[in-house]
Design a protein around this motif. Structure first.
Motif, PDB file in Angstrom:
ATOM      1  N   ARG A 295       0.834  -1.208   0.000  1.00 25.33           N
ATOM      2  CA  ARG A 295       0.000   0.000   0.000  1.00 25.33           C
ATOM      3  C   ARG A 295       0.868   1.256   0.000  1.00 25.33           C
ATOM      4  NH1 ARG A 295      -1.750   3.642   3.479  1.00 25.33           N
ATOM      5  NH2 ARG A 295      -0.648   2.641   5.216  1.00 25.33           N
ATOM      6  N   ARG A 296       1.905   1.260   0.843  1.00 26.90           N
ATOM      7  CA  ARG A 296       2.790   2.424   0.902  1.00 26.90           C
ATOM      8  C   ARG A 296       3.550   2.600  -0.418  1.00 26.90           C
ATOM      9  NH1 ARG A 296       3.987   0.767   6.294  1.00 26.90           N
ATOM     10  NH2 ARG A 296       5.943  -0.159   5.554  1.00 26.90           N
TER      11      ARG A 296
ATOM     12  N   SER B  34       2.097   9.133  -6.193  1.00 29.32           N
ATOM     13  CA  SER B  34       2.528  10.502  -5.880  1.00 29.32           C
ATOM     14  C   SER B  34       3.648  10.948  -6.807  1.00 29.32           C
ATOM     15  CB  SER B  34       3.001  10.580  -4.419  1.00 29.32           C
ATOM     16  OG  SER B  34       1.956  10.244  -3.538  1.00 29.32           O
ATOM     17  N   SER B  35       4.582  10.036  -7.084  1.00 23.56           N
ATOM     18  CA  SER B  35       5.700  10.373  -7.975  1.00 23.56           C
ATOM     19  C   SER B  35       5.209  10.654  -9.391  1.00 23.56           C
ATOM     20  CB  SER B  35       6.718   9.233  -7.995  1.00 23.56           C
ATOM     21  OG  SER B  35       7.248   9.013  -6.702  1.00 23.56           O
ATOM     22  N   ILE B  36       4.261   9.842  -9.870  1.00 26.30           N
ATOM     23  CA  ILE B  36       3.722  10.040 -11.222  1.00 26.30           C
ATOM     24  C   ILE B  36       3.014  11.390 -11.314  1.00 26.30           C
ATOM     25  CG2 ILE B  36       2.006   9.229 -12.884  1.00 26.30           C
ATOM     26  CD1 ILE B  36       2.673   6.383 -11.980  1.00 26.30           C
ATOM     27  N   VAL B  37       2.173  11.689 -10.327  1.00 21.65           N
ATOM     28  CA  VAL B  37       1.444  12.964 -10.333  1.00 21.65           C
ATOM     29  C   VAL B  37       2.418  14.139 -10.308  1.00 21.65           C
ATOM     30  CG1 VAL B  37      -0.115  14.436  -9.008  1.00 21.65           C
ATOM     31  CG2 VAL B  37      -0.635  12.004  -9.288  1.00 21.65           C
TER      32      VAL B  37
END
Length: 311
Positions: free
Chosen positions: A57-58, A65-68
């Protein structure tokens, strides 16, 4: 100085700001990545006992988050680049138009005002008036080149069979070095140019001088050199207005002695350098299109004196 950080026009300043902004964002991202990496390494031992589901999950959250973040950063830089490039568009009120023809390996500048009596050419030195927009029409005679004067404007490709344009504007008088920025053959690194920005009065004096025919040689050695020039293959490749020389394969030499350099920035323009270039151009700039013309020592000296008289 030849550097995009030595910005001397509004367009160059905008490009400099874009470069600095991209560099700043890249540095910030690198620092953040190093911080996250260090934090992850420190937490590795503490999370060793977590369940596989919790670790997955983490990991999923971190990837999303990295992609966004990546999409947002790239989109932001792309938008900034688009609007900066858009602001560098063609001027509709150019005070002067100069045709630039890129050759292997030199620059031909044609000042064509629509009147054949006022048309003239120079090589490797582009003179422009300050404080006005100058339209540069780019053409290539052989392979792809790239016109780049970093203190005044970004790069623009020069492509055979296609005309590109850009607008140059110098806000203050000065000499700005440029360079071909696209690999175009053996002597790509020796294809420099100089943009010489002058106030309007100085530019008009220079242009009036350039429109005139070649200076009539007075020195006896230069007079003899003119005869050598006309008798040898030189006149078949070069033009000198006011004489019978009308070749188009090489640079126009009508006022060659008024230029700061020869061979596209390779040598300072002195009588000795002229003699060295005439004597053996292939040793100085291998692969260029100027052949070595057999000359006696007297003919070489006379020819160099004639070239040096063409102020």
């Amino acid at each position: 100085m030849q550097s995009a950080f030595n910005a001397q026009s509004e367009a160059a300043v905008q490009l400099k700001h874009l470069i600095v902004s991209m560099a700043f964002v890249s540095v910030v991202i690198w620092i953040l990545v190093m911080i996250v990496l260090g934090w992850a390494l420190l937490r590795a031992n503490r999370t060793r006992g977590d369940s596989g589901h919790e670790r997955e999950r983490r990991l999923g959250q971190a990837v999303v988050s990295s992609i966004v973040a990546t999409v947002l950063v790239i989109a932001g830089l792309t938008i900034a680049s688009f609007y900066t490039t858009r602001s560098l568009g063609q001027s509709e009120h150019a005070a002067l138009t100069v045709k630039v023809r890129a050759q292997q390996w030199w620059w031909q500048f044609i000042y064509d005002e629509g009147d054949t009596t006022k048309t003239f050419q120079t090589a490797n030195e582009l003179h422009i008036p300050t404080g006005v927009d100058v339209r540069i029409e780019l053409q290539a005679a052989d392979v792809i080149h790239s016109f780049w004067v970093p203190s005044l404007m970004g790069k623009r490709d020069v492509i055979p069979g296609r005309e590109n344009q850009l607008t140059l504007r110098a806000d203050r008088p000065g000499i700005y070095r440029g360079q071909c920025a696209e690999f175009c053959g053996l002597q790509h690194g020796h294809m420099a140019l100089f943009v010489i920005a002058q106030d309007n009065a100085d530019f008009e004096r220079w242009a009036s001088f350039q429109r005139a025919d070649a200076t009539v040689a007075a020195e006896s050695e230069a007079v003899a050199g003119k005869a050598v020039f006309m008798a040898k293959p030189c006149a078949a490749c070069h033009s000198i207005r006011g004489t019978g020389a009308s070749g188009t394969a090489g640079p126009d030499l009508t006022h060659v002695a008024s230029r700061r350099t020869i061979a596209a920035g390779l040598l300072d323009n002195t009588r000795g350098a002229l003699a060295a270039w005439i004597a053996d151009p292939q040793t100085l700039k291998p692969g260029n299109n100027m052949p070595m013309v057999p000359l006696s020592s007297d003919e070489l000296r006379q020819l160099a004196a004639y070239m040096d008289s063409l102020k």
